[in-house]
Write an enzyme that holds these catalytic residues in place. Structure first.
Site, PDB file in Angstrom:
ATOM      1  N   TYR A  24       9.385   4.070  -8.186  1.00  0.00           N
ATOM      2  CA  TYR A  24       9.002   4.072  -6.767  1.00  0.00           C
ATOM      3  C   TYR A  24       9.261   2.685  -6.160  1.00  0.00           C
ATOM      4  O   TYR A  24       9.847   2.555  -5.079  1.00  0.00           O
ATOM      5  CB  TYR A  24       7.517   4.455  -6.633  1.00  0.00           C
ATOM      6  CG  TYR A  24       6.891   3.997  -5.339  1.00  0.00           C
ATOM      7  CD1 TYR A  24       7.141   4.665  -4.156  1.00  0.00           C
ATOM      8  CD2 TYR A  24       6.072   2.862  -5.310  1.00  0.00           C
ATOM      9  CE1 TYR A  24       6.583   4.225  -2.965  1.00  0.00           C
ATOM     10  CE2 TYR A  24       5.514   2.415  -4.128  1.00  0.00           C
ATOM     11  CZ  TYR A  24       5.777   3.100  -2.961  1.00  0.00           C
ATOM     12  OH  TYR A  24       5.227   2.651  -1.787  1.00  0.00           O
ATOM     13  N   SER A  40       7.019  -1.747   1.285  1.00  0.00           N
ATOM     14  CA  SER A  40       5.754  -1.893   0.566  1.00  0.00           C
ATOM     15  C   SER A  40       5.683  -3.248  -0.119  1.00  0.00           C
ATOM     16  O   SER A  40       6.709  -3.829  -0.504  1.00  0.00           O
ATOM     17  CB  SER A  40       5.679  -0.786  -0.480  1.00  0.00           C
ATOM     18  OG  SER A  40       4.676  -1.060  -1.421  1.00  0.00           O
ATOM     19  N   LYS A  55      12.034   1.201  -3.067  1.00  0.00           N
ATOM     20  CA  LYS A  55      11.753   0.381  -1.880  1.00  0.00           C
ATOM     21  C   LYS A  55      12.644  -0.877  -1.888  1.00  0.00           C
ATOM     22  O   LYS A  55      13.154  -1.286  -0.836  1.00  0.00           O
ATOM     23  CB  LYS A  55      10.275  -0.011  -1.831  1.00  0.00           C
ATOM     24  CG  LYS A  55       9.334   1.169  -1.604  1.00  0.00           C
ATOM     25  CD  LYS A  55       9.546   1.840  -0.247  1.00  0.00           C
ATOM     26  CE  LYS A  55       8.670   3.057  -0.042  1.00  0.00           C
ATOM     27  NZ  LYS A  55       9.036   3.861   1.125  1.00  0.00           N
TER      28      LYS A  55
HETATM   29  C1  UD1 Z   1       0.482   1.461  -5.278  1.00  0.00           C
HETATM   30  C2  UD1 Z   1       1.694   0.645  -4.986  1.00  0.00           C
HETATM   31  C3  UD1 Z   1       1.908   0.543  -3.518  1.00  0.00           C
HETATM   32  C4  UD1 Z   1       2.041   1.925  -2.944  1.00  0.00           C
HETATM   33  C5  UD1 Z   1       0.834   2.736  -3.291  1.00  0.00           C
HETATM   34  C6  UD1 Z   1       1.118   4.146  -2.832  1.00  0.00           C
HETATM   35  C7  UD1 Z   1       2.317  -1.089  -6.539  1.00  0.00           C
HETATM   36  C8  UD1 Z   1       2.016  -2.432  -7.035  1.00  0.00           C
HETATM   37  N1  UD1 Z   1       1.537  -0.674  -5.548  1.00  0.00           N
HETATM   38  O1  UD1 Z   1      -0.642   0.744  -4.822  1.00  0.00           O
HETATM   39  O2  UD1 Z   1       3.082  -0.159  -3.236  1.00  0.00           O
HETATM   40  O3  UD1 Z   1       2.235   1.867  -1.571  1.00  0.00           O
HETATM   41  O4  UD1 Z   1       0.579   2.724  -4.688  1.00  0.00           O
HETATM   42  O5  UD1 Z   1       0.489   5.107  -3.549  1.00  0.00           O
HETATM   43  O6  UD1 Z   1       3.225  -0.431  -6.974  1.00  0.00           O
HETATM   44  N2  UD1 Z   1      -7.901   2.146  -8.953  1.00  0.00           N
HETATM   45  C9  UD1 Z   1      -8.966   2.463  -9.765  1.00  0.00           C
HETATM   46  N3  UD1 Z   1      -9.285   3.780  -9.923  1.00  0.00           N
HETATM   47  C10 UD1 Z   1      -8.598   4.796  -9.331  1.00  0.00           C
HETATM   48  C11 UD1 Z   1      -7.499   4.460  -8.487  1.00  0.00           C
HETATM   49  C12 UD1 Z   1      -7.170   3.128  -8.332  1.00  0.00           C
HETATM   50  O7  UD1 Z   1      -9.616   1.584 -10.334  1.00  0.00           O
HETATM   51  O8  UD1 Z   1      -8.915   5.964  -9.537  1.00  0.00           O
HETATM   52  C13 UD1 Z   1      -7.551   0.737  -8.730  1.00  0.00           C
HETATM   53  C14 UD1 Z   1      -6.162   0.355  -9.184  1.00  0.00           C
HETATM   54  O9  UD1 Z   1      -6.165  -0.075 -10.518  1.00  0.00           O
HETATM   55  C15 UD1 Z   1      -5.822  -0.764  -8.203  1.00  0.00           C
HETATM   56  C16 UD1 Z   1      -6.574  -0.400  -6.933  1.00  0.00           C
HETATM   57  O10 UD1 Z   1      -7.575   0.524  -7.339  1.00  0.00           O
HETATM   58  O11 UD1 Z   1      -6.327  -1.968  -8.674  1.00  0.00           O
HETATM   59  C17 UD1 Z   1      -5.693   0.242  -5.884  1.00  0.00           C
HETATM   60  O12 UD1 Z   1      -4.974   1.290  -6.486  1.00  0.00           O
HETATM   61  P1  UD1 Z   1      -4.129   2.345  -5.619  1.00  0.00           P
HETATM   62  O13 UD1 Z   1      -4.933   2.811  -4.478  1.00  0.00           O
HETATM   63  O14 UD1 Z   1      -3.598   3.359  -6.562  1.00  0.00           O
HETATM   64  O15 UD1 Z   1      -2.945   1.486  -5.000  1.00  0.00           O
HETATM   65  P2  UD1 Z   1      -1.908   0.476  -5.710  1.00  0.00           P
HETATM   66  O16 UD1 Z   1      -1.654   0.870  -7.113  1.00  0.00           O
HETATM   67  O17 UD1 Z   1      -2.382  -0.903  -5.430  1.00  0.00           O
END
Ligand code: UD1
Length: 346
Positions: free
Chosen positions: A152, A127, A156
């Site tokens: 997590y 990842s 990795k």
């Molecule tokens: C994280 C991990 C990634 C992992 C993935 C698996 C890190 C940096 N990244 O990705 O390695 O493979 O989880 O689950 O550790 N967001 C919102 N509202 C929500 C959900 C998300 O605003 O309800 C935003 C988050 O703040 C982020 C983006 O959407 O900016 C993506 O979030 P998400 O889909 O949870 O993935 P990551 O956190 O990037």
């Protein structure tokens, strides 16, 4: 004869899409999955898409006895793709031992079994989390591995170290780690897709569930980041593009053409999109109005990360082909199809 590939976690989100691509490319697939975050019905749907049913064994890779029996039974496996792991960032903070145990013990058990059974080739599900918050963007494979932001992420990083040490010590071992950015979307058939248990942690399933009325409102975690619209930036890659990179990695290992013992590649699109861009694009391509509000930042989130994919493009001959629009539309089609046609069967 078709090479047999073991896919651990093959009933899961990325695993199931990869099984489809492997079968479409003539590989014979054996899935090992304990169904802790997936459903057995996925096998029927894979069969519907490809016309072939993968072999399936239900057990936990932390169980060494079961692994032994498995490799005795399937003594013609040529390569392994290891997806089986936990992946919820927040849960890994509240229950780190669950993560260190499951994600690391299963990998070590698997490698030991591969060693004992003379199986050389492994593709590992890594990842972009291994980079932490990078100093420079886009992030390349040479960017430093910074402190992880959660257990997590550490699993990795440690897993990659385990692969590096093992491939250098046991000369016949070869491994490729694919460092995924943010996988989204679903198969065009809408028969397989992302299906988180309970309340989704990830952005896109939360969006599709909100649009369908299963969730009241989407929270956008912070709009005060140092980015053009203030929301976080990620590299969202279509899961089918991602799945295809695994087929290429397996073919590369099986060709055996002087590759290094341990290789790792960024698997992303090379393009960063903000949370608000994702929401706006979703609204545009699906003609749905999304109920969302800006809330506080989520702990542990990094501001922005997106891939430099030149190395993967050149070395693997792989490139992401699908757009954000296609990915979001496919995620929406899957969510609708699943809720209307499949969820009652499970
Ligand atoms: C994280 C991990 C990634 C992992 C993935 C698996 C890190 C940096 N990244 O990705 O390695 O493979 O989880 O689950 O550790 N967001 C919102 N509202 C929500 C959900 C998300 O605003 O309800 C935003 C988050 O703040 C982020 C983006 O959407 O900016 C993506 O979030 P998400 O889909 O949870 O993935 P990551 O956190 O990037």
């Amino acid at each position: 004869m078709a090479s047999k590939v073991l896919v651990t976690g093959g009933a899961g989100y990325i695993g199931s899409h990869t099984v489809v691509e492997l079968q479409n490319n003539g590989f014979e697939v054996v899935i090992v999955d304990n169904l802790s975050n997936s459903n057995i019905d996925v096998l029927n749907r894979i069969q519907k898409i490809t016309g072939k049913r993968p072999i399936f064994e239900n057990f936990d890779l932390c169980d060494t006895e079961k692994i032994k029996l498995f490799f005795k039974k399937h003594n013609d496996i040529k390569a392994v793709i290891h997806f089986a792991a936990f992946k919820a960032v927040g849960e890994s903070v509240s229950n780190p031992l669950k993560y260190y145990n499951n994600n690391l013990v299963s990998l070590v058990n698997l490698l030991q079994a591969m060693n004992e059974n003379n199986i050389s080739n492994l593709v590992f599900s890594s990842s972009c989390t291994v980079y932490g918050q990078p100093d420079e963007l886009p992030v390349t494979e040479q960017s430093p591995i910074k402190e992880a932001t959660c257990p997590y992420g550490y699993t990795k990083q440690v897993s990659e170290q385990v692969l590096k040490d093992s491939t250098s010590a046991y000369k016949f071992f070869k491994a490729i780690a694919l460092r995924y950015f943010n996988p989204i979307g679903a198969h065009d058939s809408a028969l397989i897709g992302e299906l988180p248990l309970g309340v989704p942690n990830n952005l896109v399933p939360f969006i599709t569930q909100t649009a369908l009325g299963l969730r009241k409102q989407l929270s956008v975690f912070g709009d005060d980041y140092n980015t053009p619209d203030g929301t976080c930036i990620r590299d969202y890659i279509h899961v089918v593009d991602l799945a295809k990179s695994h087929v290429i990695a397996i073919q590369r290992l099986l060709k055996n053409n002087n590759i290094n013992d341990f290789e790792f590649f960024n698997i992303g699109t090379g393009k960063g999109n903000s949370v608000l861009e994702v929401i706006n694009t979703f609204e545009r391509v699906t003609a749905q109005k999304l109920n969302y509000k800006i809330t506080n930042r989520r702990e542990g989130d990094i501001e922005q990360v997106y891939a430099d994919t030149k190395y993967a493009n050149f070395e693997l001959g792989w490139k992401a082909e699908k757009t954000l629009e296609e990915a979001l539309l496919s995620a929406w089609n899957w969510e609708k199809y699943y809720r209307n046609n499949l969820s009652n069967k499970e």
